[in-house]
Scaffold this active site. Structure first.
Site, short mmCIF file in Angstrom:
data_model
loop_
_atom_site.label_atom_id
_atom_site.label_comp_id
_atom_site.label_asym_id
_atom_site.label_seq_id
_atom_site.Cartn_x
_atom_site.Cartn_y
_atom_site.Cartn_z
N GLY A 1 0.82 -1.21 0.03
CA GLY A 1 0.05 0.05 -0.13
C GLY A 1 0.82 1.31 0.07
N THR B 1 1.44 3.43 -2.09
CA THR B 1 1.12 4.80 -2.94
C THR B 1 -0.23 5.47 -2.19
OG1 THR B 1 -0.13 3.42 -4.38
CG2 THR B 1 1.90 4.13 -5.26
N ASP C 1 0.75 -6.46 -8.37
CA ASP C 1 -0.67 -6.58 -7.71
C ASP C 1 -0.41 -7.87 -6.60
OD1 ASP C 1 -3.48 -7.20 -7.06
OD2 ASP C 1 -3.93 -6.73 -9.16
N ASP D 1 -2.77 0.29 16.73
CA ASP D 1 -3.73 1.06 17.21
C ASP D 1 -3.11 2.66 17.62
OD1 ASP D 1 -5.55 3.17 19.04
OD2 ASP D 1 -6.65 1.43 19.48
N HIS D 2 -3.25 3.48 16.38
CA HIS D 2 -2.17 4.60 16.67
C HIS D 2 -2.49 5.53 17.72
CE1 HIS D 2 -5.48 7.08 14.85
NE2 HIS D 2 -4.86 8.23 15.09
N LYS E 1 0.15 7.95 20.92
CA LYS E 1 0.31 9.28 21.35
C LYS E 1 1.14 9.60 22.69
CE LYS E 1 -4.01 10.11 18.88
NZ LYS E 1 -3.66 11.18 17.69
N ASP F 1 -15.31 2.17 13.97
CA ASP F 1 -14.24 2.82 13.78
C ASP F 1 -13.22 3.40 14.79
OD1 ASP F 1 -12.60 4.45 11.65
OD2 ASP F 1 -13.58 6.24 12.23
N HIS G 1 -9.92 2.87 19.61
CA HIS G 1 -9.10 3.92 20.46
C HIS G 1 -10.01 4.33 21.72
CE1 HIS G 1 -7.47 4.10 16.31
NE2 HIS G 1 -8.43 4.99 15.69
N LYS H 1 -17.93 12.65 14.55
CA LYS H 1 -17.29 13.52 13.55
C LYS H 1 -18.36 14.69 13.35
CE LYS H 1 -14.83 10.09 11.14
NZ LYS H 1 -13.47 10.56 11.58
C1 BG6 Z 1 -8.78 6.75 12.70
C2 BG6 Z 1 -10.16 6.62 12.26
O1 BG6 Z 1 -8.33 5.36 13.39
O2 BG6 Z 1 -8.68 7.65 13.60
C3 BG6 Z 1 -10.50 8.02 11.65
O3 BG6 Z 1 -10.33 5.80 11.31
C4 BG6 Z 1 -10.05 9.06 12.67
O4 BG6 Z 1 -12.07 8.16 11.26
C5 BG6 Z 1 -8.86 8.93 13.10
O5 BG6 Z 1 -10.55 10.46 12.06
C6 BG6 Z 1 -8.56 9.92 14.27
O6 BG6 Z 1 -7.35 10.15 14.68
P1 BG6 Z 1 -6.63 11.29 15.48
O7 BG6 Z 1 -5.24 10.96 15.60
O8 BG6 Z 1 -6.87 12.48 14.52
O9 BG6 Z 1 -7.58 11.71 16.77
#
Ligand code: BG6
Length: 485
Positions: free
Chosen positions: A14, A16, A90, A183-184, A188, A241, A246, A336
């Protein structure tokens, strides 16, 4: 100094895509800039688009310029860009993997990377299984003299059943130890700080329980809508999502017991216990405790059905059924098109006992501890103090406010910098273990199941507001309110 065993080639499937351009490449640049990236390192991006390496590097440079927190240093960029390669194929066909495998071996010679690999799957989830299987089939995993790790972006399944299947496919090849579920939020700064705040300060731990805490509010609000992600979002909605991952991570870090030590598994064990203690909602409980919303205009977004019932907002009340938290509601809210971008945890403390002859002390605002995750990072404590002056005593709430990222020297690393570096050095503390995923799906599935057969009255909130009115009523019913502090 960088240790030898973190030498590796990172292969981004992925290459690109948006994630690679906005997050991964800028993070690699920032690591390089800080001299943290291993000396022996290269990155191979795999994508389906036709482009030359030169073109690709130019595009990456543009992204780094746009999204990196450090300015471009010619020398640093030069050194990194020479290590960036682009391969077009691919993912579903074998021949690409054959070529890739021999190309990686060549790079091992040039960069002394010894067969170590980070396979980063920044692709749509339907490709996770296919790619892993092909890597295995082409002998690109389980080399005994080196390590191979796989990084999986969310969503990890779309419910418990699909997550289990996916997990089996991945861990059959890579094992749990080499599977890094991103899980980003865990990358943080302030999330990592929650444990420090709780367990490194004598004045928090004694009051961190049902005796002193009235309720906990965990919110993550966004101003943006779904941007160009209609296709994905229609199937996910805010529940899958944001809540399943998160929000659950924020909850576990807030509610967990102190781990016996700071080892990866000790921390994860405590987090899992919180998830296991969550009440699993019956359909009646969902009706009562969970509010869903959709902003006006969502149905007109690109790739969204004009009759869509996908939620862009969730608010809920849940209890952590253990001795520490019995009876304390945790309110969770995410949406959102809210009035502001903010993620925070508000701990509201219980009121003092009402004492008959302390009439000035009536109707005081509660003590609040606010852990600010983003955009501002810090901690705020709200308490009551006397308004200066002679006359009668008047009491007002005042703040002690610590702003971590206001300090001139502070330039918090992007979550992905930390996470990529941790994968390379084999530290999975900030990644989600399988049982965390499993229990949070159990919780979320019960809600999704109860929603399935009921048609919501959508849209039910205007962009720029705090969601549907039922979200406020959820707290008003309990004589509480959301603290938008
Ligand atoms: C992502 C979601 O995991 O986290 C998005 O898929 C969301 O929909 C985003 O906008 C929010 O992340 P952050 O770091 O901007 O709070």
């Amino acid at each position: 100094m960088v240790k030898n065993n973190i030498s590796n080639i990172m292969i981004i499937f992925g290459g690109t895509g948006d994630l690679t351009h906005r997050k991964l490449m800028p993070a690699l640049y920032n690591l390089k800039y800080q001299k943290i990236l291993p000396e022996n390192f290269a990155v191979v991006s795999v994508g389906r688009r036709d482009k030359t390496e030169e073109q690709y590097r130019k595009e990456v440079l543009e992204s780094v310029k746009n999204y990196s927190r450090f300015d471009i240093d010619e020398k640093v960029w030069q050194d990194l860009s020479e290590r960036i390669y682009y391969k077009r194929f691919d993912f579903v066909y074998d021949n690409g993997y054959m070529e890739l495998s021999s190309f990686l071996k060549e790079l091992d010679e040039n960069y002394n990377t010894k067969g170590n690999r980070v396979y980063y799957l920044a692709v749509a989830p339907e490709y996770f299984g296919i790619i892993v299987e092909k890597l295995y089939r082409h002998g690109m995993v389980n080399n005994e003299t080196s390590w191979q790790r796989v990084v999986i972006e969310k969503p990890f399944g779309e419910d418990l059943e699909s997550a289990r299947k996916l997990n089996k496919m991945i861990t059959d090849v890579f094992t749990e130890r080499n599977t890094y579920r991103i899980d980003h939020y865990l990358g943080k700064e302030m999330l990592q700080n929650i444990m420090v705040i709780r367990f490194a300060n004598v004045f928090f731990e004694p009051v961190w329980n049902r005796r002193y805490i009235d309720n906990v509010q965990i919110s993550s609000n966004e101003i943006v809508g779904i941007e160009n992600r209609g296709g994905y979002y229609e199937k996910a909605g805010a529940l899958r999502d944001m809540v399943q991952n998160h929000m659950m991570q924020l909850l576990t870090l807030t509610a967990m017991e102190p781990p016996v030590n700071l080892d990866t598994e000790s921390i994860r064990d405590e987090k899992v216990k919180v998830l296991k203690s969550l009440e699993i909602f019956t359909p009646e409980a969902v009706e009562k405790n969970v509010v869903r919303g959709q902003y006006a205009g969502y149905r007109q977004e690109d790739k969204v059905s004009p009759t869509s019932n996908t939620e862009t907002f969730v608010a809920l009340k849940v209890h952590v059924e253990n001795f520490r938290w019995a009876g304390v509601p945790f309110y969770i809210r995410t949406g959102k098109r809210m009035p502001e971008k903010s993620t925070q945890i508000v701990i509201q403390f219980k009121p003092l006992p009402g004492i008959l002859y302390f009439k000035e002390y009536k109707n005081l605002l509660p003590n609040l501890l606010v852990i600010k995750i983003q955009p501002e990072e810090g901690v705020k404590l709200q308490f009551n103090a006397k308004v200066p002056g002679a006359g009668d005593i008047t009491i007002q709430p005042v703040d002690m406010d610590f702003c971590q990222n206001c300090q001139i020297s502070n330039n918090s690393p992007e979550a992905y910098e930390r996470l990529l570096y941790d994968v390379m050095r084999g530290d999975s503390t900030l990644f989600t273990r399988w049982d965390e995923v499993e229990y949070s799906w159990k919780f979320v599935d019960a809600i999704a199941e109860a929603w399935k057969d009921k048609t919501p009255d959508f849209p039910n909130y205007q962009p720029g507001t705090w969601g549907p009115k039922e979200a406020n009523e959820l707290l008003l019913r309990d004589n509480r309110m959301w603290w938008n502090v």
